[in-house]
Design an enzyme around this catalytic site. Structure first.
Site, PDB file in Angstrom:
ATOM      1  N   GLU A 178       0.809  -1.141  -0.096  1.00 30.38           N
ATOM      2  CA  GLU A 178       0.041  -0.133   0.136  1.00 30.38           C
ATOM      3  C   GLU A 178       1.073   1.307  -0.111  1.00 30.38           C
ATOM      4  O   GLU A 178       1.893   1.435   0.749  1.00 30.38           O
ATOM      5  CB  GLU A 178      -0.808  -0.038   1.278  1.00 30.38           C
ATOM      6  CG  GLU A 178      -1.879   1.319   1.348  1.00 30.38           C
ATOM      7  CD  GLU A 178      -2.642   1.223   2.744  1.00 30.38           C
ATOM      8  OE1 GLU A 178      -2.820   0.164   3.201  1.00 30.38           O
ATOM      9  OE2 GLU A 178      -2.835   2.360   2.995  1.00 30.38           O
ATOM     10  N   GLU A 183      -2.594  11.312   3.497  1.00 27.53           N
ATOM     11  CA  GLU A 183      -3.760  11.191   4.304  1.00 27.53           C
ATOM     12  C   GLU A 183      -3.511  12.396   5.396  1.00 27.53           C
ATOM     13  O   GLU A 183      -2.553  12.818   5.772  1.00 27.53           O
ATOM     14  CB  GLU A 183      -3.356   9.939   5.183  1.00 27.53           C
ATOM     15  CG  GLU A 183      -3.688   8.666   4.390  1.00 27.53           C
ATOM     16  CD  GLU A 183      -3.822   7.328   5.210  1.00 27.53           C
ATOM     17  OE1 GLU A 183      -4.947   6.805   5.336  1.00 27.53           O
ATOM     18  OE2 GLU A 183      -2.777   6.994   5.839  1.00 27.53           O
TER      19      GLU A 183
END
Length: 431
Positions: A178, A183
């Site tokens: 990932e 974020e």
């Protein structure tokens, strides 16, 4: 330097992994949407992956009438809740929570509502939002992956732009890998995070770093560009062109690097969860993640094309006499537009001219090791990262392309050297 460990999202359950695997052939509406996400260090040096064919360039500018759904040829809409991270939202289908705003943006909207009597892991859902991905539509191996976005604000908000390995249905998470491009958690309005997750470094043990805006600015106040520059065995993160971290297998402490393969893209706005915490009385709804564009740029790496690479004094990276013999030194010289100064930056991590590759002599990693022209052979000596900060980095050595002695004189030999940010290590690559 490794960043401090951060609170992170939990693993996907195996059932959720299998559900996400179905995305490669089309996500069934109504299926629960799995989720994973970022934080900290780890690195087994594995041989570079074989040269990948250039991925088709991806671009979505989100132009269209207000209220229109996203382009179904580029994006799939996931639906359901997410128990793995204890998020509070239900991801809906259609255009209620993900739609064009008529001003060139995608608006992913989180609302405090439940018009469909949706059921979540904790009971009747309290919020709705949206999550989109490109699985089965678009994947890329390497390149520059970027999005210009304006994030929401408020306690409990959790916007993300990220990628998952397209083999997740076969190997599961975190073996799939990932890459979290961006974020943000609402209690950190001035900070975003970029993180890698893989086997042995997932969840709160991911490897990553944060970037904080100066002067107390909040990311929700304006649009910002979030990007990774990704090549074999190297990933570099930037915000508005400012590089804030670079990761290679050397950062993984002997663990497996799983980022030399195809990944697909994901955009979502979560509400609540282990990392951001739940909304509270200060959180105003609705909140929106506005996306101006998403773009992926890769290059073919084919010999014979490309353009100049210029450095200190405006001089060009040059092959003396256009000599194609193995071991020909590479130098600085007045720019003249010849084939000896046309370099192609490939999606396989190579930099090529005259049908040969830019190569670190004898695979050396020491300061001062010269660079040369050599037959392309797929080794780490011929792998280069070209982040927006204008460094040209050999990830194996973790050193920068450097003009010897800081000179801009014709004939100055090029070498690798510890990255210092000096002018004689800055290059402009014409793609």
């Amino acid at each position: 330097m490794h960043p401090p460990r951060l609170p992170r999202r939990l693993l996907l359950s195996f059932v959720s992994v299998l559900a996400l695997a179905s995305l490669s052939t089309g996500l069934a509406q109504g299926a629960p949407a799995p989720s994973v996400r970022p934080s900290a260090p780890s690195a087994a040096t594995q041989p570079p992956a074989p040269a990948a064919a250039a991925a088709v360039t991806f671009s979505d500018e989100f132009d269209g009438p207000a209220g229109s759904a996203v382009d179904g040829g580029k994006w799939q809409t996931e639906t359901g809740d997410n128990v793995n991270n204890h998020e509070r939202q239900y991801y809906t289908a259609g255009s209620r929570n993900a739609a064009l705003d008529g001003q060139g943006h995608l608006a992913i909207t989180a609302r405090r509502e439940n018009p469909g009597n949706y059921q979540c892991w904790y009971g009747r859902c309290e919020y709705t939002s949206a999550r989109l991905n490109t699985a089965g539509r678009f994947t890329t191996t390497y390149g520059r992956v970027e999005a210009r976005m304006k994030i929401p604000r408020g306690q409990g908000m959790w916007p993300a732009f990220w990628m998952l390995g397209s083999d997740i249905g076969q190997v599961g998470w975190p073996a799939s890998g990932e890459i979290d491009v961006m974020e943000n958690v609402g209690f950190e309005p001035s900070t975003v995070h970029g993180t890698l997750h893989g086997p042995g470094y997932s969840g709160s043990g991911g490897i990553g770093a944060g970037y904080t805006l100066p002067g107390g600015q909040a990311f929700a106040d304006a649009f910002h560009t979030f990007a990774v520059d990704w090549s074999p065995n190297a990933i570099t993160w930037s915000v508005d062109g400012t590089v804030y971290q670079r990761r290679t297998p050397a950062d993984l402490g002997g663990k497996q690097w799983v980022f030399n393969k195809p990944f697909f893209l994901i955009l979502n706005l979560a509400v609540g969860g282990y990392w951001p915490g739940d909304p509270n009385g200060s959180t105003v709804f609705p909140q929106q993640l506005l996306v101006d564009y998403v773009r992926v740029r890769t290059d073919s790496g084919q010999p014979g094309g490309g353009g100049p690479i210029t450095g200190i004094g405006g001089k060009c990276v040059d092959v003396p006499g256009a000599n194609t013999a193995n071991g020909t030194p590479v130098q600085l010289y007045d720019c003249n537009g010849t084939a000896a100064q046309r370099w192609s930056v490939g999606s396989d991590g190579t930099i090529r001219a005259l049908g040969k590759c830019l190569d670190v002599a004898s695979g050396g990693t020491a300061d001062g090791t010269p660079v040369q022209l050599w037959d392309c052979n797929g080794t780490a000596a011929q792998q280069w990262a070209t982040p927006e900060a204008r460094d040209i980095v050999n990830p194996r050595a973790d050193k920068c392309l450097d003009a010897s002695g800081g000179s801009s004189a014709n004939g100055t030999r090029l070498r690798i050297w510890t990255c210092t940010g000096a002018a004689h290590q800055k290059w402009t690559v014409t793609r």
